[in-house]
Scaffold this active site. Structure first.
Site, PDB file in Angstrom:
ATOM      1  N   ASP A 153       0.836  -1.208   0.000  1.00 48.38           N
ATOM      2  CA  ASP A 153       0.000   0.000   0.000  1.00 48.38           C
ATOM      3  C   ASP A 153       0.867   1.253   0.000  1.00 48.38           C
ATOM      4  O   ASP A 153       1.661   1.466   0.913  1.00 48.38           O
ATOM      5  CB  ASP A 153      -0.888  -0.018   1.253  1.00 48.38           C
ATOM      6  N   LYS A 169      -2.925   6.040  -4.057  1.00 44.10           N
ATOM      7  CA  LYS A 169      -4.037   6.948  -3.738  1.00 44.10           C
ATOM      8  C   LYS A 169      -3.831   8.317  -4.370  1.00 44.10           C
ATOM      9  O   LYS A 169      -2.684   8.765  -4.520  1.00 44.10           O
ATOM     10  CB  LYS A 169      -4.154   7.118  -2.214  1.00 44.10           C
ATOM     11  N   HIS A 194      -7.791   9.640  -1.616  1.00 43.30           N
ATOM     12  CA  HIS A 194      -7.133   9.594  -0.300  1.00 43.30           C
ATOM     13  C   HIS A 194      -7.998  10.185   0.823  1.00 43.30           C
ATOM     14  O   HIS A 194      -8.091   9.602   1.906  1.00 43.30           O
ATOM     15  CB  HIS A 194      -5.784  10.322  -0.381  1.00 43.30           C
TER      16      HIS A 194
END
Ligand code: A2P
Length: 283
Positions: free
Chosen positions: A48, A78, A111
């Site tokens: 991630d 993101k 995000h």
């Protein structure tokens, strides 16, 4: 879930490995490259990152050099707040893909939601951003799209114009900040919940209740936190640059927290992490 490579299923049928390796605050270059490589070596298959973390380049490089097939690794990034909106979101996706140096992305998240405190037209901004996400998704260059830090009311607002339902919502979730209501809403709506800062940025690890439970289960407090997240059917994203801790955070499949102890952890008073209210941030 019995091992790192077991998966949650997203609402579009895509499998996502049940623990992700987090990279927030890990500097680009050697730090993040070593961390990602170590995680992959241990068996993590889910990484991630985010444009905001400024380490997408290192993350991509480590993945490319890992020797593991691209399709065997799940990669998330993101969209940062300054890139919201239809055109900007599309351009930002290209920046992210350039940074990562990968052919496709597995999951792209907004995000943070645009919020009323900052924008009169917050709803419209989120709708436009999501429209860009849907179009990127339709090209096949990203396998799944979703949200981060969205509260139920932000999702309800988004769904007024969305054609595609988000597949994920990544929220702050750790003992001392269990956003149970948001998680419940997402799970009921078939949106997979991911937990950022599952260790509450370390402070939580010294919490007395957790220390006691760790002794009882013969595990570390970090392992108790991660296991507690998983038992809520939520996907934890623990982050560490320390090889022994990267390993420790993956060893959470050989014990089970009792129902009573789950409730005890649910009720730990607010502590650790950021305890951020997404409707009240100033970034
Ligand atoms: P480090 O990266 O130096 O190993 P969170 O994921 O909740 O934001 O917490 C991340 C923080 O917790 C980092 O400072 C990380 O330190 C630390 N950390 C990660 N795993 C462990 C662990 N198993 N035991 C103690 N601290 C940990």
């Amino acid at each position: 879930m019995n091992k790192l490579t077991d998966t949650f299923k997203l609402n579009n049928g895509i499998d996502i490995p049940c623990i992700g390796y987090g990279t927030f605050q890990t500097p680009d270059g050697k730090s993040v490259e070593d961390g990602v490589k170590e995680a992959l070596k241990i068996g993590y298959r889910h990484i991630d990152t985010a444009y905001f973390y400024q380490n997408e380049k290192g993350v991509g490089k480590a993945i490319r050099e890992s020797g593991i097939k691209r399709e065997d690794i799940f990669v998330t990034s993101k969209l940062w707040n300054s890139d919201r909106g239809y055109e900007s979101a599309k351009a930002a996706f290209e920046k992210t893909m350039d940074n990562l140096g990968l052919e496709y992305l597995d999951l792209f998240l907004i995000h943070w939601p645009a919020i009323k405190k900052q924008f009169d037209n917050a709803e419209e901004i989120n709708a436009e951003t999501w429209k860009a996400f849907e179009e990127i998704y339709e090209t096949g260059r990203v396998k799944a799209i979703g949200l981060s830090n969205f509260l139920p009311h932000h999702i309800d607002e988004l769904m007024k114009t969305a054609k595609i339902k988000p597949m994920v919502n990544q929220i702050e979730f750790h003992p001392g900040f269990a956003q149970i209501e948001t998680a419940k809403y997402c799970l009921e709506n078939d949106i997979v919940v991911e937990a950022w800062s599952p260790l509450g940025r370390k402070e939580v690890l010294e919490n007395e209740t957790l220390v006691e439970l760790a002794k009882k289960y013969n595990k570390s407090t970090a392992q108790i936190c991660i296991r507690w997240v998983l038992q809520h059917d939520i996907l934890p994203l623990p982050k560490s640059v320390t090889p022994s801790r990267i390993l420790e955070n993956s060893q959470v499949f050989d014990f089970e927290i009792s129902e009573d102890d789950m409730k005890t952890i649910d009720n730990i008073p607010c502590c650790g992490g950021q305890c951020a209210n997404p409707d009240d941030v100033n970034f």
